[in-house]
Structures are given as C-alpha cells and as structure tokens.
Design a protein around this motif. Structure first.
Motif, PDB file in Angstrom:
ATOM      1  N   ARG A   1       4.665   3.990 -10.883  1.00 28.59           N
ATOM      2  CA  ARG A   1       3.333   3.860 -10.342  1.00 28.59           C
ATOM      3  C   ARG A   1       2.570   2.697 -10.919  1.00 28.59           C
ATOM      4  O   ARG A   1       2.654   2.409 -12.269  1.00 28.59           O
ATOM      5  CB  ARG A   1       2.333   5.253 -10.946  1.00 28.59           C
TER       6      ARG A   1
ATOM      7  N   SER B   1       0.734   0.710  -4.798  1.00 26.23           N
ATOM      8  CA  SER B   1      -0.355  -0.093  -4.202  1.00 26.23           C
ATOM      9  C   SER B   1      -0.411  -1.452  -5.055  1.00 26.23           C
ATOM     10  O   SER B   1      -1.028  -1.208  -6.333  1.00 26.23           O
ATOM     11  CB  SER B   1      -1.589   0.353  -3.934  1.00 26.23           C
TER      12      SER B   1
ATOM     13  N   ARG C   1       7.851   5.804   2.790  1.00 24.06           N
ATOM     14  CA  ARG C   1       6.363   5.498   3.093  1.00 24.06           C
ATOM     15  C   ARG C   1       5.685   4.340   2.761  1.00 24.06           C
ATOM     16  O   ARG C   1       6.222   3.766   1.969  1.00 24.06           O
ATOM     17  CB  ARG C   1       5.683   6.796   2.832  1.00 24.06           C
ATOM     18  N   GLY C   2       4.542   4.068   3.374  1.00 26.06           N
ATOM     19  CA  GLY C   2       3.750   3.144   2.840  1.00 26.06           C
ATOM     20  C   GLY C   2       3.829   1.841   3.693  1.00 26.06           C
ATOM     21  O   GLY C   2       4.611   1.790   4.709  1.00 26.06           O
TER      22      GLY C   2
ATOM     23  N   GLU D   1       0.787  -1.235  -0.060  1.00 25.40           N
ATOM     24  CA  GLU D   1      -0.207  -0.070   0.045  1.00 25.40           C
ATOM     25  C   GLU D   1       0.753   1.232  -0.137  1.00 25.40           C
ATOM     26  O   GLU D   1       1.812   1.366   1.114  1.00 25.40           O
ATOM     27  CB  GLU D   1      -0.979   0.025   1.225  1.00 25.40           C
ATOM     28  N   ASN D   2       0.674   1.969  -1.108  1.00 26.92           N
ATOM     29  CA  ASN D   2       1.249   3.473  -1.050  1.00 26.92           C
ATOM     30  C   ASN D   2       2.544   3.503  -0.713  1.00 26.92           C
ATOM     31  O   ASN D   2       3.250   4.219  -0.197  1.00 26.92           O
ATOM     32  CB  ASN D   2       0.743   4.303  -0.072  1.00 26.92           C
TER      33      ASN D   2
ATOM     34  N   ARG E   1       6.377   5.836  -6.657  1.00 28.69           N
ATOM     35  CA  ARG E   1       5.656   7.001  -6.200  1.00 28.69           C
ATOM     36  C   ARG E   1       4.407   6.426  -5.516  1.00 28.69           C
ATOM     37  O   ARG E   1       3.394   7.125  -6.100  1.00 28.69           O
ATOM     38  CB  ARG E   1       5.654   8.075  -7.205  1.00 28.69           C
ATOM     39  N   GLY E   2       4.462   5.595  -4.754  1.00 25.48           N
ATOM     40  CA  GLY E   2       2.865   5.170  -4.113  1.00 25.48           C
ATOM     41  C   GLY E   2       2.428   4.137  -4.743  1.00 25.48           C
ATOM     42  O   GLY E   2       1.276   4.262  -5.357  1.00 25.48           O
TER      43      GLY E   2
ATOM     44  N   VAL F   1       6.449   4.066  -1.097  1.00 26.11           N
ATOM     45  CA  VAL F   1       7.347   5.143  -1.570  1.00 26.11           C
ATOM     46  C   VAL F   1       8.594   4.674  -1.360  1.00 26.11           C
ATOM     47  O   VAL F   1       9.162   4.734  -0.328  1.00 26.11           O
ATOM     48  CB  VAL F   1       7.064   6.737  -1.230  1.00 26.11           C
TER      49      VAL F   1
END
Lengths: 296, 242
Positions: free
Chosen positions: B213, B21, B55-56, B5-6, B18-19, B8
């Motif tokens: 992405r 999922s 992140r994520g 999930e998401n 870049r995020g 980065v």
C-alpha cells in the motif's frame, strides 16, 4: 604391403562417404539445438515431425508425379508446419516451469506421428525420388557419390542461410535474446511466444531438408528411419554442445564420419553401438560437448 | 502523465499490491521508496505489462495500459529498466542496444542508428565495449547498458527499478547524475529506490510503499529524512499500524 594401402584407401573412402552423409545429421542436430537454445527444452518429437513432413511430400511424388525438387520443397514446408503443430501441442500451453510436462508431451507426439505414418503407409517402405544416383565423381583412387555430394553442398547452403538468419536479422536477434533473458526481451517489445513459434518453424524447415535428403540418399522412406534419425540427432546435439549451432555442425560431420568407419570395421549390426559409446564417452569426459558453453 | 489507480496484483491468493494509487507527472522525477517485499518491483512489472493486474487501472497520457501486451506498452512510450539490469549476457553491447529498439528496427533504420550513436555519446564506456558480450561488463557498465537499452525505445516515461542496487558509491553517483541529466532533457522518470538518501536529492515528489500500500505521498522535506530512510529500509510505524 599393397593390401595395407588398399585398406587405407578403403577406410578413407568410407570416412569421406560418412562425412558427406553426416551433413544430414548436422541439419537434424541444428534443429534440435536451435529449439533447445531458445527454449532450454528438448523437443524429442523433432525427428518424427521432420520425417512426417517428408512422408507428406510423398503425396506430391506419388499422386502429382511432381519432379524431385518440388517433392523436396513440399517436405520442407510440411515439416515447418508440423514444427509449429509440435510447438502448439507440446509447449505453447504448458507452463514454462513444467519441464517434464513438455518433455512427455513431445514423446507422446513422437509416438503419435510415428503411428500415423505407419498406419497411412501400412508400414511399408515407400520409394523416394533419387538424384543422380548413378553418377560418380572420381578423384584418383577415390570416388564420390554425386547425390551425397549434392546433399553435402545443399546442407552447407542451408546451414549458411540459417546462420545468416540467426546472426544478421531482427528475427535472429529475437531468438537469441529471448532465451537469455525472456523478461528483458518482453520489455524490449519482443513477443516471446511468437519468437518461440518461429524457431520451431525454422527448425522444422531444416528437418524437412534433412528428411528428404536422408530418404533420397537411401531411395526409400521407411518408419525404420525414425529411431536412428532421432537418436543420432540427439547424440549430435549432446556431442556438439547443447544449444551450440557450430557444435552441431562439427558433431554431425564427426558422427557421420566415425559411423562409417565403425561400419567398415565392425559391420552394420554393431555400428550404432559405437556411436552410443561415443556419446557416453562425451558425457563422462566432456559433458558440455565440443563447443557448448560451460553452464549449458 | 502516468496515473496508477487502485492496482491489485496477486501471486495466487497472496495480494502483493493491495490497491496502489500513485502518479508520475510529466517532466518530473517521481520516486517510489519502500522496503524489500513491499511490492515495488511487482508494481513496475504490472505497469510494464509483464505481470497482470487483477484490478485497477494504469493510464499513460489518458490511455489505458492494463490488459495490453508489453510490446504495446513499449510502443506507447513506456520503458522499464528492470531490477538487476537483465542485460542479454551472450550478445554484444551493440546488439543489446539494438534489441531496445526492436519495434522499429525494420521501419526506422536511420533513426535507430542515430539513437545508438546518442547512447554511445552519453555512455562512452559502452562505446569502448561495443563488440564485447554484455556478460563481460562490470555491474556499473551493465546498469548503463540497461538504461541505454531502455532509452533506445525512445520512451516518454522511463521507469527505473533500483538502478543503484549492488553498485559502488561512485558508480551510484554516476547513475543518479545520468537520471538527473535525462530528466533535464525532458524525460519523465519514475524511480524505484531503496537508497532513500540519494533518491530524495533528485526527486520532485516521492511515495512510500509499504506492504502493498502507499503509506505516504509528498515532496522531499515533507517528512524527516531519517524517518523516510527508516521506513524505506524496514517498513516503519506507518505500515505496522494498518
């Protein structure tokens, strides 16, 4: 004619003594090569850390009046600990790609350890426990110093133990694969920093054995041992082939032997010149060393 | 089973992912397609704990993997067959396989021996070369070794990063047959590929990754194969319009 045969006997005697003493160079060389094999980096401070560990064992000798075997054991343990300290200070937190950074850090560490030992002993040579110094074994016209023979046998045993650890244990497998393919080692669940640290401790143990043997066969522990031990360790590593343990063994014995033959012919002042010449010849003619791999 | 999930992940200031999922469902073969530089390998390394996500979250059967060391991720049942195989060239085939079971070498000797035998039955070529250094193997044999090594960890989910890369067509077919067999035995597979044609034949579900992405998610057939191939190799209209 009789003179000639006497001379041959003398040279053979020198070569044998050198071969026995060379086993300590082999231990130092293995220590250098082990670290290089795993990290692909040179730890210049290895000899200094080993001798500093041997210095630490003087506490057991002078203060506790412990028997020689205990003093040796303390040297081994202290050198292992110092090996770990060198890993922490010079490798653990310096990026793997920063080769010069780690190299310079180990040079700094060498100078630091040397300075500490000089200051704490006022630079004076210290007596070190000697094992059967007066016993000689005779074989026809030849004699062997039994302390050197003991050093040789013990070095062979230590090398055997090390090889068993490297080639027969889980830890040994980790040290071998981490150097070849660190990412894949991580993917197998192997901790790369822990494996590297363990290698430094292992090589420190060997250095402690070598340090106490060298000091014991001279009967003295002196800061003047540092440069020869470091240089000969590096020479042995290069001649044997960087990263090759069997190479370090053969080269250690070879350097010990030749060094004593040079000593016989040219005296102590010139001896090391020829050892260095040997290094240059190898670098020029066979840069991968006796048993090194082509790409190393 | 594996929920991403998401995510980065960045190299310095450049965000390679870049995020992202996506999801790999239990018992399925999920494919991730995309051109060079899209971030496929970065995603695999992030999931396996080699690279660290900025992140994520990545969850394996509900348990968070982000921030865990790679050894912990292997222990929880995720194994990655890395891009370019990364076998250990100067140790024997046997030791390569044993290294794959590193985490249970001392506790489970019998189980490791059993698993080793199972891999040698699956890949008879490896048995023939069991005492050879892995560096002497052909590309296809090394790929089999890399797969077998990953299986030695007894993974619940197997990630494979471009296993067909640089291999002859016949060998590629063999690799894909192996993936299919493994899946039939119950192993969940997340397969990263550039060979869209082969991948779409065995995938239950696929994703397109372009420029960091996810730009498409669906079952094979949901998109014209030539469009998938186009976007998997070159990065297609989908990405350039973003």
């Amino acid at each position: 004619m009789a003179d000639f045969w006497l001379e041959v006997a003398d040279i053979t005697q020198s070569a044998m003594d050198g071969l026995l003493y060379g086993s300590t160079y082999a231990l130092i060389g293995i220590g250098f090569t082990l670290i290089f094999g795993v990290m692909r980096k040179v730890n210049i401070a290895f000899g200094a850390a080993s001798l500093a560990g041997t210095y630490a064992s003087l506490v057991a000798f002078q203060v506790l009046h412990a028997p020689a075997i205990v003093v040796f054991a303390v040297s081994v343990i202290a050198s292992g600990v110092l090996g770990y300290v060198v890993y922490l200070t010079c490798f653990r937190f310096i990026a793997a790609s920063n080769e010069l950074g780690s190299l310079l850090a180990t040079i700094g560490m060498l100078l630091f350890l040397d300075e500490v030992t000089v200051v704490s002993t006022q630079g004076m040579p210290m007596p070190y426990p000697v094992l059967f110094s007066d016993t000689m074994l005779f074989f026809g016209p030849f004699s062997l110093r039994s302390d050197l023979l003991l050093v040789f046998v013990a070095s062979v045993v230590c090398t055997g133990i090390l090889l068993a650890v490297i080639y027969r244990t889980r830890l040994g497998l980790a040290t071998r694969v981490v150097s070849q393919q660190p990412v894949a080692a991580l993917l197998c669940g192997i901790s790369v920093p822990r494996t590297n640290a363990t290698t430094f401790v292992l090589s420190g143990f060997l250095g402690g054995v070598a340090g106490s043997f060298i000091a014991s066969s001279v009967g003295l522990l002196s800061p003047l041992l540092l440069i020869p031990v470091t240089l000969k360790g590096l020479v042995v590593t290069v001649i044997g082939g960087l990263g090759s343990i069997p190479g370090a063994i053969v080269a250690g014995l070879l350097v010990g032997l030749l060094e004593n033959v040079f000593l016989y012919f040219r005296g102590v002042t010139e001896r090391d010149i020829y050892v260095m010449l040997l290094l240059f010849i190898f670098l020029a003619v066979r840069p991968r060393g006796l048993l090194g791999r082509l790409h190393a | 089973m594996l929920v991403i999930e998401n995510i980065v992940t960045a190299y310095g200031k450049i965000e390679a992912l870049r995020g992202v999922s996506m999801e790999a469902q239990e018992g399925r073969i999920t494919c991730l397609l995309g051109p060079n530089g899209a971030g496929k390998t970065t995603l695999m390394y992030t999931v396996a704990g080699i690279l660290h996500a900025r992140r994520g979250s990545v969850r394996l059967q509900g348990q968070e993997l982000v921030g865990k060391p790679s050894s912990e991720i292997v222990r929880r049942g995720l194994a990655l067959v890395p891009e370019n195989r990364l076998t250990f060239p100067e140790v024997s085939v046997r030791e390569n396989l044993i290294a794959g079971a590193y985490l249970r070498l001392t506790r489970d000797k019998a189980g490791v021996a059993e698993d080793l035998e199972r891999q040698l039955v699956r890949f008879p070529r490896l048995r023939e070369r069991i005492n050879q250094d892995a560096g002497t193997l052909s590309g296809g044999e090394q790929q089999m070794l890399a797969v077998a090594r990953a299986l030695m960890a007894r993974p619940r989910i197997l990630l494979m990063d471009e296993p067909s890369l640089g291999l002859a067509p016949l060998v590629v077919e063999e690799i894909f047959r192996t993936i299919h067999e493994l899946n039939a035995e119950g192993v969940t597979v997340l397969l990263v590929e550039q060979n869209a044609h082969m991948a779409l034949q065995i995938a239950h579900h696929f994703y397109l990754l372009e420029q960091g992405r996810i730009t498409f998610s669906g079952v094979p057939g949901a998109l014209q194969e030539d469009e998938v191939i186009h976007r998997a190799y070159l990065g297609g209209s989908g990405a350039s319009s973003h």
